[in-house]
Design an enzyme around this catalytic site. Structure first.
Site, PDB file in Angstrom:
ATOM      1  N   GLU A 172      -8.491  -4.758  -5.668  1.00 58.20           N
ATOM      2  CA  GLU A 172      -8.787  -5.055  -4.263  1.00 58.20           C
ATOM      3  C   GLU A 172     -10.289  -5.286  -4.036  1.00 58.20           C
ATOM      4  O   GLU A 172     -10.669  -6.155  -3.250  1.00 58.20           O
ATOM      5  CB  GLU A 172      -8.296  -3.901  -3.377  1.00 58.20           C
ATOM      6  CG  GLU A 172      -6.782  -3.833  -3.321  1.00 58.20           C
ATOM      7  CD  GLU A 172      -6.230  -2.675  -2.499  1.00 58.20           C
ATOM      8  OE1 GLU A 172      -5.011  -2.573  -2.403  1.00 58.20           O
ATOM      9  OE2 GLU A 172      -7.038  -1.879  -1.968  1.00 58.20           O
ATOM     10  N   ASN A 194      -2.377  -0.092  12.352  1.00 58.01           N
ATOM     11  CA  ASN A 194      -2.738   1.294  12.000  1.00 58.01           C
ATOM     12  C   ASN A 194      -4.204   1.465  11.547  1.00 58.01           C
ATOM     13  O   ASN A 194      -4.514   2.319  10.726  1.00 58.01           O
ATOM     14  CB  ASN A 194      -1.746   1.874  10.992  1.00 58.01           C
ATOM     15  CG  ASN A 194      -1.750   1.134   9.676  1.00 58.01           C
ATOM     16  OD1 ASN A 194      -2.479   0.151   9.527  1.00 58.01           O
ATOM     17  ND2 ASN A 194      -0.969   1.595   8.723  1.00 58.01           N
ATOM     18  N   LYS A 251      -9.071  -2.620  10.288  1.00 51.66           N
ATOM     19  CA  LYS A 251      -8.149  -3.700  10.659  1.00 51.66           C
ATOM     20  C   LYS A 251      -8.461  -4.246  12.065  1.00 51.66           C
ATOM     21  O   LYS A 251      -9.225  -3.625  12.820  1.00 51.66           O
ATOM     22  CB  LYS A 251      -6.718  -3.168  10.560  1.00 51.66           C
ATOM     23  CG  LYS A 251      -6.308  -2.787   9.131  1.00 51.66           C
ATOM     24  CD  LYS A 251      -4.849  -2.352   9.070  1.00 51.66           C
ATOM     25  CE  LYS A 251      -4.431  -1.998   7.657  1.00 51.66           C
ATOM     26  NZ  LYS A 251      -2.976  -1.660   7.572  1.00 51.66           N
ATOM     27  N   TYR A 306      -1.861  -8.732   0.370  1.00 53.43           N
ATOM     28  CA  TYR A 306      -0.667  -7.896   0.516  1.00 53.43           C
ATOM     29  C   TYR A 306       0.511  -8.421  -0.296  1.00 53.43           C
ATOM     30  O   TYR A 306       1.668  -8.113   0.025  1.00 53.43           O
ATOM     31  CB  TYR A 306      -0.295  -7.775   1.996  1.00 53.43           C
ATOM     32  CG  TYR A 306      -1.124  -6.732   2.749  1.00 53.43           C
ATOM     33  CD1 TYR A 306      -1.064  -5.380   2.384  1.00 53.43           C
ATOM     34  CD2 TYR A 306      -1.940  -7.078   3.814  1.00 53.43           C
ATOM     35  CE1 TYR A 306      -1.807  -4.416   3.062  1.00 53.43           C
ATOM     36  CE2 TYR A 306      -2.680  -6.116   4.504  1.00 53.43           C
ATOM     37  CZ  TYR A 306      -2.605  -4.786   4.122  1.00 53.43           C
ATOM     38  OH  TYR A 306      -3.324  -3.834   4.792  1.00 53.43           O
ATOM     39  N   HIS A 319      -7.161   0.225   6.184  1.00 54.04           N
ATOM     40  CA  HIS A 319      -6.544   0.139   4.845  1.00 54.04           C
ATOM     41  C   HIS A 319      -7.451   0.881   3.869  1.00 54.04           C
ATOM     42  O   HIS A 319      -8.671   0.850   4.011  1.00 54.04           O
ATOM     43  CB  HIS A 319      -6.435  -1.335   4.397  1.00 54.04           C
ATOM     44  CG  HIS A 319      -6.125  -1.450   2.934  1.00 54.04           C
ATOM     45  ND1 HIS A 319      -4.834  -1.408   2.457  1.00 54.04           N
ATOM     46  CD2 HIS A 319      -6.942  -1.534   1.843  1.00 54.04           C
ATOM     47  CE1 HIS A 319      -4.875  -1.472   1.127  1.00 54.04           C
ATOM     48  NE2 HIS A 319      -6.137  -1.556   0.738  1.00 54.04           N
TER      49      HIS A 319
HETATM   50  N1  UDP Z   1       3.462  -1.542   7.286  1.00 52.51           N
HETATM   51  C1  UDP Z   1       4.209  -1.950   8.373  1.00 52.51           C
HETATM   52  N2  UDP Z   1       5.462  -1.430   8.543  1.00 52.51           N
HETATM   53  C2  UDP Z   1       5.994  -0.511   7.691  1.00 52.51           C
HETATM   54  C3  UDP Z   1       5.214  -0.091   6.590  1.00 52.51           C
HETATM   55  C4  UDP Z   1       3.953  -0.625   6.409  1.00 52.51           C
HETATM   56  O1  UDP Z   1       3.755  -2.769   9.161  1.00 52.51           O
HETATM   57  O2  UDP Z   1       7.129  -0.075   7.901  1.00 52.51           O
HETATM   58  C5  UDP Z   1       2.102  -2.109   7.098  1.00 52.51           C
HETATM   59  C6  UDP Z   1       1.021  -1.128   7.568  1.00 52.51           C
HETATM   60  O3  UDP Z   1      -0.011  -1.887   8.171  1.00 52.51           O
HETATM   61  C7  UDP Z   1       0.551  -0.530   6.262  1.00 52.51           C
HETATM   62  C8  UDP Z   1       0.658  -1.718   5.317  1.00 52.51           C
HETATM   63  O4  UDP Z   1       1.868  -2.370   5.723  1.00 52.51           O
HETATM   64  O5  UDP Z   1      -0.765  -0.023   6.383  1.00 52.51           O
HETATM   65  C9  UDP Z   1       0.747  -1.363   3.850  1.00 52.51           C
HETATM   66  O6  UDP Z   1       1.784  -0.408   3.671  1.00 52.51           O
HETATM   67  P1  UDP Z   1       1.589   0.834   2.701  1.00 52.51           P
HETATM   68  O7  UDP Z   1       2.935   1.466   2.544  1.00 52.51           O
HETATM   69  O8  UDP Z   1       0.874   0.380   1.462  1.00 52.51           O
HETATM   70  O9  UDP Z   1       0.686   1.836   3.575  1.00 52.51           O
HETATM   71  P2  UDP Z   1      -0.853   2.286   3.496  1.00 52.51           P
HETATM   72  O10 UDP Z   1      -1.238   2.348   2.033  1.00 52.51           O
HETATM   73  O11 UDP Z   1      -1.663   1.277   4.258  1.00 52.51           O
HETATM   74  O12 UDP Z   1      -0.874   3.644   4.157  1.00 52.51           O
END
Ligand code: UDP
Length: 150
Positions: free
Chosen positions: A128, A114, A11, A51, A117
């Site tokens: 994806e 974070n 990211k 997303y 992805h």
């Molecule tokens: N995200 C966020 N706030 C939250 C939860 C998720 O900004 O409270 C963002 C974060 O960048 C995350 C992405 O949304 O990586 C997708 O969320 P998911 O729950 O699918 O997490 P991941 O699979 O990336 O661990």
């Protein structure tokens, strides 16, 4: 275990930190091969489409703004159990909860910025990967036998 492919995105925060190589090294050390890669500045429409599953969530607008805030490095990883292996390397979504030594524990700032992805299941991996790469852009690679023997 089956050979799988998964979509990985480094990211904008991690690209800005200049740690693409360090993250690639973790993939390679775990026996994952990069079989396609592109650096891109995502458009708003591309980030929203990627997303779309989160479009009703309160963080959606901020997530799209973050994902379009700078270039991302997008790759297809291949290897035995690649989907779960990549998720393990990544660590929990919230870096404060990510296990020590994971990518998010080491490189991420916050739950929204974070670092990486990774697809979470075979069905999402297929969708994806197709979102960013035509089949012809994915290379056939043989392993030398050092990691998975294929
Ligand atoms: N995200 C966020 N706030 C939250 C939860 C998720 O900004 O409270 C963002 C974060 O960048 C995350 C992405 O949304 O990586 C997708 O969320 P998911 O729950 O699918 O997490 P991941 O699979 O990336 O661990």
């Amino acid at each position: 275990m089956a050979i799988e492919r998964t979509l990985s995105i480094i990211k904008p925060d991690a690209v800005a930190k200049n740690v693409i190589g360090q993250i690639y090294t973790r993939f390679e050390n775990a026996g994952l091969r990069i079989v396609a890669a592109q650096m891109r500045q995502l458009s708003q429409a591309e980030a929203e489409g990627f997303y779309a599953v989160h479009k009703e969530r309160p963080f959606f607008k901020d997530l799209v703004a973050f994902m379009t805030s700078g270039p991302v490095m997008i790759q297809v990883l291949e290897g035995e159990g690649a989907i779960a292996k990549n998720r393990e390397l990544m660590g929990a979504t919230d870096p404060k909860k990510a296990a020590p030594g994971t990518i998010r524990a080491d490189f991420a700032q916050s739950i929204d910025a974070n670092a990486v992805h990774g697809s979470d299941a075979p069905e999402t991996a297929a969708v994806e990967i197709a979102y960013f790469f035509p089949t012809l852009a994915i290379c056939e690679r043989k392993c030398c036998g050092c990691c998975c023997g294929k």
